[in-house]
Design an enzyme around this catalytic site. Structure first.
Site, PDB file in Angstrom:
ATOM      1  N   ASP A 144       0.868  -1.464   0.131  1.00  0.00           N
ATOM      2  CA  ASP A 144       0.230   0.007   0.178  1.00  0.00           C
ATOM      3  C   ASP A 144       1.061   1.157  -0.008  1.00  0.00           C
ATOM      4  O   ASP A 144       1.483   1.539   1.034  1.00  0.00           O
ATOM      5  CB  ASP A 144      -0.880  -0.131   1.175  1.00  0.00           C
ATOM      6  CG  ASP A 144      -1.670   1.068   1.468  1.00  0.00           C
ATOM      7  OD1 ASP A 144      -1.583   2.134   0.565  1.00  0.00           O
ATOM      8  OD2 ASP A 144      -2.479   1.255   2.164  1.00  0.00           O
ATOM      9  N   GLU A 185      -7.225   0.717  -4.424  1.00  0.00           N
ATOM     10  CA  GLU A 185      -7.121   0.745  -2.958  1.00  0.00           C
ATOM     11  C   GLU A 185      -8.569   0.066  -2.388  1.00  0.00           C
ATOM     12  O   GLU A 185      -8.628  -0.754  -1.518  1.00  0.00           O
ATOM     13  CB  GLU A 185      -6.813   1.739  -2.608  1.00  0.00           C
ATOM     14  CG  GLU A 185      -5.223   2.279  -2.882  1.00  0.00           C
ATOM     15  CD  GLU A 185      -4.720   3.444  -2.376  1.00  0.00           C
ATOM     16  OE1 GLU A 185      -5.621   4.350  -2.123  1.00  0.00           O
ATOM     17  OE2 GLU A 185      -3.514   3.790  -2.851  1.00  0.00           O
ATOM     18  N   LYS A 244       2.970  11.111  -3.627  1.00  0.00           N
ATOM     19  CA  LYS A 244       1.866  10.619  -4.259  1.00  0.00           C
ATOM     20  C   LYS A 244       0.975  11.597  -5.054  1.00  0.00           C
ATOM     21  O   LYS A 244       0.445  11.359  -6.079  1.00  0.00           O
ATOM     22  CB  LYS A 244       1.124   9.698  -3.397  1.00  0.00           C
ATOM     23  CG  LYS A 244       0.024   8.827  -3.995  1.00  0.00           C
ATOM     24  CD  LYS A 244      -0.661   7.970  -2.770  1.00  0.00           C
ATOM     25  CE  LYS A 244      -1.485   7.106  -3.522  1.00  0.00           C
ATOM     26  NZ  LYS A 244      -2.244   6.276  -2.469  1.00  0.00           N
TER      27      LYS A 244
END
Lengths: 176, 621
Positions: free
Chosen positions: B25, B184, B87
């Site tokens: 993740d 996700e 990100k």
């Protein structure tokens, strides 16, 4: 490999007719994807992975087409050599068009006034007519085989679907 | 439901060694790495000190690169060389960053993706992410006792093609064998769904550090089907911190702070936000470099007030996702909360109010995505157990299309189409004698291409001169299970072709990746040749094992001479594998791949037949 000559109904193992057993369709779809999906072949060789991508795309296309009432009817007609949405013939019956133009006008007025109940009732009206039209299309395609008439009703159904979508969007805009 | 085993019989599976598979993740604020243990339990891998998170922070210091906890302290001490929340920059140009001034970095505008000037030179967000991924890979290799064989990396469901491609590039750069990019919320649904054995229709509301996703899924007998997804790839916990930060500046009358003070106050803001999940007020105390002392108290009521519009911003995509799925908020069997930011009471209240039911919170919102990714990696790597017969069917979040006359976008693949998907559309020339056609691929929901994201431009040349409207150019879009697009164009009469994997305008070219890999190996004083050989051997073992398994289960599909040819190619792979020439190993693997194309075709066909036959029996039972 999936035989690309097979039609969507054959691929999913279902009879080629409009009235469809939705559960059987969904079961067949999931069962086929379990066999061909790229995630089931991620640890395989190159050739298998490529085939799996093609096969899974093909299964998705078949399912998407048969799961949608308008697309399924269009596809059935195309199997019989009729192009339902051929742009050289887009005529719709006058009274049908008049009714829908009137509804669209009412929808736009209600949207401007943010009149949610009016939009709701209009949406219900359109959806009821769409449902009735769908039963007519089903009967024409499955029992009577009257293709030109099925084509005309299908074009009305598509028109109604789009109108319902537009009213739904107006409703979302008018909401909180 | 009893399904036929089509992959391979149990005896072939039993003596196959387990492969080292990990799920990652890669978060805005924190990252995690998970794996599935031999006993089938998914876990998150901790470091030597027992910490499961890896802060997504990279410090380019005078004495080298540090990532994770080792970089935390540098945030305030050396903010311009310490990259946090990278990100948010993935796959983004400088002009895409409405909030560029919020970051204390020296941004450099570069074609495709912004770069950051650091002490260690200009860094692309891909390189910074690769440094985080490398830390995760190293943690996994220590825990698993050897190199990673298979990795799944998660991305926000609402990431577009450029952001996905950037993530995949980063993983390659970090030396990870990526089998899949996984959304996700889907990863969370897998971990939650398999754990609790649930069926029905669920929403996954995922508010992370910098991204928001909402996915609607239907779970039916082990099939996880995403019906619709929506979100905002620039909305997350960071934005709540920033609201608090702005409130501090105003309440304490701070003049524009230095980068160091900005970072310090953002940290204090985050601490206050976290404290408010369990308290009615949080103190904010700091001494700035100017000597100014800040001593404030932020109440829960004030926090709710200043962040209300952010929470409302999550409800609009939620409504759109439900509408695309054809559902009302009250149709759902449950709502799963994912992401650290869903710990905020304001979020929980808003979600409960919107759906008319209390959200499910009996899971760790930080870990559930990594656990789901680990389960998927384990399954993809071929470590599936007997009861592991589940499947994910995910969708593309944003429509893909082409620019047509007048600057309008023509949609080819609609949003929420199930992956993988292939769609084609025919176009024609608009001028007499036109011999080339410019193809501009865009992603987004807006009518005008200027309002969509430009993914790639390429040209189809060599169209024979014809009158306008006579040529038939078929443009085919193929989106794979990672949600990545490739486009090809072909003139139907002459067969002139052009194709492109959508990379050059946003992703890194293969040459760039190769260069960066070389650089990083020099950095690590690694032996490239040894690495190449090791990688080729892993691939050879993998292909040999896959072929052997296929022969064991479906060898009857081959005639004697076909079997001999495959056996010979397999033997050549094995002998090359024991040699020291990486190129020879790769050649032998390619030969074996070619030798098995027809075999693979017959096996897939058998798989389809058996699947449908299995269903017929099932229906009768």
């Amino acid at each position: 490999m999936i035989d690309f000559a097979r039609n969507h109904f054959e691929l999913l193992g279902l009879p080629a007719r409009y009235a469809i057993d939705v559960r059987a369709l969904e079961d067949a779809y999931r069962t086929l994807q379990r066999a061909v999906h790229p995630d089931r072949h991620a640890a395989s060789d190159d050739a298998t992975r490529r085939l799996s991508l093609q096969a899974a795309s093909r299964v998705n296309e078949a399912y998407r087409t048969l799961a949608d009432p308008v697309e399924r009817a269009r596809y059935l007609l195309s199997l019989k050599g009729v192009d339902a949405f051929d742009e050289s013939d887009t005529a719709l019956a006058f009274d049908f068009l008049e009714r829908q133009l009137d509804r669209r006008e009412r929808a736009e007025l209600a949207a401007t006034a943010r009149d949610e109940p009016a939009l709701e009732s209009l949406l219900g009206e359109v959806r009821r007519e769409a449902a009735a039209t769908e039963s007519v299309v089903a009967a024409l395609l499955d029992s009577q085989g009257a293709l030109p008439e099925a084509r005309e009703r299908l074009r009305e159904l598509k028109f109604l679907d789009r109108l319902a979508g537009d009213v739904d969007a107006m409703l979302a805009e008018a909401g909180p | 439901m009893a399904l036929m085993q089509i992959a391979e019989p149990d005896e072939a599976r039993a003596h196959r060694p387990r492969r080292r598979a990990i799920g990652i993740d890669l978060g805005t604020t924190n990252s995690l790495v998970g794996t599935v243990r031999d006993d089938g339990i998914a876990i998150v891998l901790p470091d030597a000190d027992g910490r499961t998170l890896v802060p997504s922070i990279v410090h380019y210091g005078a004495s080298g690169v540090a990532a994770g906890y080792d970089a935390v302290a540098a945030q305030t001490a050396d903010p311009q060389n310490t990259i946090v929340s990278v990100k948010r920059l993935m796959g983004r140009g400088l002009s895409d960053l409405a909030d560029a001034r919020r970051f204390p970095y020296r941004f450099v505008d570069a074609p495709g993706m912004v770069r950051i000037g650091t002490r260690d030179g200009e860094k692309s967000p891909v390189e910074v992410s690769a440094d985080i991924l490398r830390a995760l890979r190293e943690r996994a290799e220590i825990a698993l006792g050897g190199p990673v064989d298979a990795a799944v990396v998660t991305v926000p469901a609402y990431f577009d093609d450029a952001q996905r491609q950037a993530t995949k590039d980063a993983a390659r750069l970090a030396g990870l064998p990526v089998l899949r990019l996984l959304n996700e919320p889907t990863a969370a649904a897998v971990a939650y769904g398999l754990d609790h054995g649930i069926e029905g229709t669920y929403a996954v509301y995922d508010l992370g550090g910098g991204t928001f996703d909402i996915s609607i899924l239907r779970l039916t007998r082990g099939v996880f089907e995403v019906l619709a997804t929506n979100g905002d790839s620039a909305l997350g916990g960071d934005d709540f911190d920033h609201r608090v930060f702005c409130w501090i500046l105003e309440a304490a009358k701070v003049s524009p702070p230095s980068p160091e003070d900005t970072r310090l106050l953002l940290l204090r803001a985050r601490e206050a936000k976290e404290m408010l999940t369990g308290h009615e007020a949080a103190p904010i105390v700091a001494t700035l470099s100017t000597g100014q002392r800040i001593d404030l108290s932020l109440t829960a009521a004030m926090f709710s007030e200043i962040t209300r519009t952010l929470i409302e911003k999550t409800l609009a995509p939620t409504r759109r996702a439900l509408r695309d799925a054809g559902l009302e908020p009250t149709d759902l069997d449950g709502v799963v909360l994912v992401g650290g930011a869903t710990r905020m009471r304001e979020v929980r209240r808003a979600v409960a109010g919107f759906f008319g039911q209390a959200p499910l919170t009996n899971l760790n919102p930080d870990e559930v995505v990594a656990l789901g990714a680990a389960m998927q990696a384990n399954a993809l790597a071929g470590n599936r157990g007997r009861d592991d017969d589940w499947l994910l069917l995910d969708v593309i979040p944003l429509s893909l299309g082409l620019e047509t006359i007048g600057g309008l976008a023509e949609k080819i693949v609609p949003r929420n189409a199930t992956l993988p998907v292939t769609r084609a559309q025919d176009f024609t020339t608009w001028r007499d004698g036109q011999t080339a056609m410019a193809i501009h691929v865009v992603q987004g929901e807006r009518e005008r291409v200027d309002d969509c994201r430009s993914l790639a431009r390429f040209e189809l040349r060599g169209i024979p001169p014809m009158v306008a409207g006579a040529a038939r150019i078929r443009v085919t879009f193929q989106v794979d299970a990672d949600g990545l697009l490739s486009v090809s164009a072909r003139e139907q009469e002459t067969g002139v072709e052009a194709s492109i994997a959508v990379k050059p305008s946003y992703g890194l070219s293969d040459d760039e990746i190769a260069r960066m890999l070389r650089d990083s190996f020099e950095h690590a004083a690694n032996d490239m040749a040894a690495r190449a050989l090791a990688e080729a051997r892993v691939e050879a073992d993998h292909v040999a094992m896959a072929t052997q398994g296929a022969l064991a289960s479906d060898g009857d599909l081959l005639a004697a001479d076909e079997r001999t040819a495959i056996d010979a190619a397999l033997a050549r792979v094995r002998s090359a594998r024991d040699g020291a020439d990486a190129a020879a190993v790769r050649r032998a693997v390619e030969d074996l791949n070619r030798a098995t194309i027809e075999f693979a075709t017959r096996r897939m066909d058998r798989g389809v037949r058996q699947a449908l036959a299995g269903r017929a029996i099932d229906t009768l039972a």
